[in-house]
Design a protein around this motif. Sequence first.
Motif, PDB file in Angstrom:
ATOM      1  N   TYR A 186     -22.508   9.110   0.927  1.00  0.00           N
ATOM      2  CA  TYR A 186     -22.289   7.993   0.006  1.00  0.00           C
ATOM      3  C   TYR A 186     -23.214   8.082  -1.206  1.00  0.00           C
ATOM      4  CZ  TYR A 186     -18.884   5.744   2.985  1.00  0.00           C
ATOM      5  OH  TYR A 186     -17.742   5.478   3.699  1.00  0.00           O
ATOM      6  N   ASP A 187     -24.452   8.463  -0.992  1.00  0.00           N
ATOM      7  CA  ASP A 187     -25.356   8.670  -2.137  1.00  0.00           C
ATOM      8  C   ASP A 187     -24.926   9.898  -2.940  1.00  0.00           C
ATOM      9  OD1 ASP A 187     -26.923   6.447  -1.577  1.00  0.00           O
ATOM     10  OD2 ASP A 187     -28.264   7.585  -0.258  1.00  0.00           O
ATOM     11  N   SER A 188     -24.446  10.930  -2.239  1.00  0.00           N
ATOM     12  CA  SER A 188     -23.971  12.135  -2.932  1.00  0.00           C
ATOM     13  C   SER A 188     -22.752  11.822  -3.785  1.00  0.00           C
ATOM     14  CB  SER A 188     -23.644  13.234  -1.921  1.00  0.00           C
ATOM     15  OG  SER A 188     -24.790  13.621  -1.175  1.00  0.00           O
ATOM     16  N   MET A 189     -21.837  11.031  -3.254  1.00  0.00           N
ATOM     17  CA  MET A 189     -20.641  10.667  -4.015  1.00  0.00           C
ATOM     18  C   MET A 189     -20.987   9.789  -5.204  1.00  0.00           C
ATOM     19  SD  MET A 189     -17.584  10.111  -1.186  1.00  0.00           S
ATOM     20  CE  MET A 189     -18.378   8.767  -0.307  1.00  0.00           C
ATOM     21  N   LEU A 190     -21.911   8.853  -5.012  1.00  0.00           N
ATOM     22  CA  LEU A 190     -22.255   7.922  -6.083  1.00  0.00           C
ATOM     23  C   LEU A 190     -22.825   8.658  -7.298  1.00  0.00           C
ATOM     24  CD1 LEU A 190     -22.247   4.949  -6.851  1.00  0.00           C
ATOM     25  CD2 LEU A 190     -24.530   4.740  -5.843  1.00  0.00           C
ATOM     26  N   LYS A 191     -23.504   9.779  -7.071  1.00  0.00           N
ATOM     27  CA  LYS A 191     -24.052  10.566  -8.181  1.00  0.00           C
ATOM     28  C   LYS A 191     -22.949  11.126  -9.084  1.00  0.00           C
ATOM     29  CE  LYS A 191     -28.260  11.933  -5.730  1.00  0.00           C
ATOM     30  NZ  LYS A 191     -28.995  13.057  -5.087  1.00  0.00           N
ATOM     31  N   LEU A 192     -21.729  11.253  -8.555  1.00  0.00           N
ATOM     32  CA  LEU A 192     -20.603  11.755  -9.347  1.00  0.00           C
ATOM     33  C   LEU A 192     -19.952  10.655 -10.184  1.00  0.00           C
ATOM     34  CD1 LEU A 192     -18.835  14.029  -6.683  1.00  0.00           C
ATOM     35  CD2 LEU A 192     -20.480  14.715  -8.459  1.00  0.00           C
ATOM     36  N   ASN A 193     -20.349   9.390  -9.968  1.00  0.00           N
ATOM     37  CA  ASN A 193     -19.782   8.241 -10.678  1.00  0.00           C
ATOM     38  C   ASN A 193     -18.250   8.191 -10.579  1.00  0.00           C
ATOM     39  OD1 ASN A 193     -22.283   7.185 -11.714  1.00  0.00           O
ATOM     40  ND2 ASN A 193     -22.289   8.903 -13.148  1.00  0.00           N
ATOM     41  N   PHE A 233     -23.561   0.034   1.175  1.00  0.00           N
ATOM     42  CA  PHE A 233     -23.790  -1.177   0.386  1.00  0.00           C
ATOM     43  C   PHE A 233     -23.852  -0.833  -1.103  1.00  0.00           C
ATOM     44  CE2 PHE A 233     -26.522  -4.242  -1.671  1.00  0.00           C
ATOM     45  CZ  PHE A 233     -26.260  -5.464  -1.069  1.00  0.00           C
ATOM     46  N   ASP A 234     -24.640   0.197  -1.443  1.00  0.00           N
ATOM     47  CA  ASP A 234     -24.812   0.580  -2.849  1.00  0.00           C
ATOM     48  C   ASP A 234     -23.567   1.243  -3.428  1.00  0.00           C
ATOM     49  OD1 ASP A 234     -27.393  -0.395  -2.800  1.00  0.00           O
ATOM     50  OD2 ASP A 234     -28.336   1.560  -2.478  1.00  0.00           O
ATOM     51  N   PHE A 235     -22.880   2.042  -2.625  1.00  0.00           N
ATOM     52  CA  PHE A 235     -21.706   2.760  -3.114  1.00  0.00           C
ATOM     53  C   PHE A 235     -20.562   1.813  -3.441  1.00  0.00           C
ATOM     54  CE2 PHE A 235     -17.678   5.026  -2.316  1.00  0.00           C
ATOM     55  CZ  PHE A 235     -17.803   6.091  -3.195  1.00  0.00           C
ATOM     56  N   TYR A 236     -20.231   0.928  -2.514  1.00  0.00           N
ATOM     57  CA  TYR A 236     -19.027   0.114  -2.675  1.00  0.00           C
ATOM     58  C   TYR A 236     -19.181  -1.011  -3.697  1.00  0.00           C
ATOM     59  CZ  TYR A 236     -16.542   2.558   1.009  1.00  0.00           C
ATOM     60  OH  TYR A 236     -15.887   3.522   1.742  1.00  0.00           O
ATOM     61  N   TYR A 454     -17.327  19.147  -1.011  1.00  0.00           N
ATOM     62  CA  TYR A 454     -18.792  19.087  -1.039  1.00  0.00           C
ATOM     63  C   TYR A 454     -19.328  18.967   0.384  1.00  0.00           C
ATOM     64  CZ  TYR A 454     -18.571  18.043  -6.076  1.00  0.00           C
ATOM     65  OH  TYR A 454     -18.347  18.093  -7.436  1.00  0.00           O
ATOM     66  N   ASP A 455     -20.561  19.433   0.586  1.00  0.00           N
ATOM     67  CA  ASP A 455     -21.230  19.143   1.846  1.00  0.00           C
ATOM     68  C   ASP A 455     -21.872  17.764   1.766  1.00  0.00           C
ATOM     69  OD1 ASP A 455     -23.656  19.397   0.451  1.00  0.00           O
ATOM     70  OD2 ASP A 455     -24.168  21.341   1.319  1.00  0.00           O
ATOM     71  N   VAL A 456     -22.547  17.340   2.814  1.00  0.00           N
ATOM     72  CA  VAL A 456     -23.070  15.972   2.856  1.00  0.00           C
ATOM     73  C   VAL A 456     -24.147  15.730   1.804  1.00  0.00           C
ATOM     74  CG1 VAL A 456     -22.501  15.654   5.289  1.00  0.00           C
ATOM     75  CG2 VAL A 456     -24.757  16.544   4.669  1.00  0.00           C
ATOM     76  N   ASP A 457     -24.807  16.790   1.353  1.00  0.00           N
ATOM     77  CA  ASP A 457     -25.866  16.656   0.355  1.00  0.00           C
ATOM     78  C   ASP A 457     -25.350  16.750  -1.073  1.00  0.00           C
ATOM     79  OD1 ASP A 457     -28.180  16.442   2.124  1.00  0.00           O
ATOM     80  OD2 ASP A 457     -27.729  18.518   2.665  1.00  0.00           O
TER      81      ASP A 457
END
Length: 470
Positions: A186-193, A233-236, A454-457
Amino acid sequence: MRLLITLALCAFALFPSIAQSETNVYFTTGFKIGEVTDSSAIILTRLCKSPQPVAVYHKQEDKVFRPPIDFDNNMPISEMEGAVGGAAGQVKINLKSKDTVISTAWEYVSGYRDFTLKRKFTSLRPNTHYDIQIQGRKSEGAPVTEIKGAFSTAPAADQAVPVLFTSSTCQFYWSHDDADRGFKIYDSMLKLNPLFHCQTGDYVYYDKPGPMAYTVELARHKWHAMNSWPALFDFYKRTPAYLQKDDHDLLKDDATSYSSPFGELSYEDGLDIWREQVPIIDKPYRTFRWGKDLQIWNVEVREFRSDNKAPDGKEKTIWGKEQIAWFKETVAASDATFKILVSPTPVVGPDRSKGKYDNHSNTSFETEGKWLRQYLADQNVLVINGDRHWQYVSVDPVTGLREFSQGPVSDFHAQGWNQEDVRPEHKFLRVKGGFLAVKVYREKKEAVIEFIHYDVDGNEVNKEVIKVTV
């Protein structure tokens, strides 16, 4: 007296939901923005008693899924990891663009719908950024708590604009890979906006321990625990979602309307909880346009299907006649450059040959599967699928249909396929966790779509690129 104080402090540390405020409320399980179009969006939130969920304190088995050791399914829910009790009170939602403010009135929430509030906003503007402010209070005059987020509406169907979205599947609370935040992806995805996210089902697992969700309240608890992980929480709160259900977040493995109850939890209970916990209002199958070059279809694979164990034939179906007619009509009407079917279950596969009989790549639904693969290939539709615990890109050898499987949300959840078992269909195979990102953009006289695993990181592990002259 000193011993009593020490015991009380220890209890609060392990079970913070025990200590409840009489005047404050919280948004501990966050909120979700759903079903975004070029003119509308649905917002769902829940009012909570405590500012933090119960922290993880059970040790876990060192094996796939990492289930908890010696978990007592009969303990009070308030003592279970991830527990976040609901709070009666009032909620108000405000949307703000650069020149518009839309506000709801203060509305009461109660235990009848698990203290949730769901509201649809219409008359929004295409391709427009909206800030969200959600406020909560016990009652008029009580302290006000707030949570903020943002999203953008979809561009109009005639706008050729870049789009990036992400997709994931299969997440079990105890398979978390970040002790503090939950799941790394979720943090990895959020970095892609990403402009939006497609979650293809098995958001929670009712039929895995910690607890087994044998009742409505235990099933609701699974949603509370998952949503209170900080990474989710942060992603959604910044990423609109199109959520689909599969068997494990409806009832149990391979669930259908023919399934027996799971403890006291019935199939109908599962449907009610899904509709309560997810930002969706209308039919479970729907389609969304994101500009000139992209349209996605979210299909339903549990509500309309035949009995999995019935003999295969022309009448045996996963989608049902009504959904198939809708799908044909909407695909035929679309002039989008790229069409993507987002399915909770595989269409191409390959899948395991033993013990699997509930998706279109299995012989149990061979007749509808053959028809569907040919139809999708003829209509130039691409497929993203959930439900498989490994990443792959497959090309059907008969029709040429392409399918992209995201893989589960953590490496702990990856299983079910041998990394050495590379079939002719596989263009890419990786038995690990991660996610999928899709980019759509214009490049001179070509429209381009990229499917990136992508991998989890957040490290890129595979990319497939398709270009179309426009």
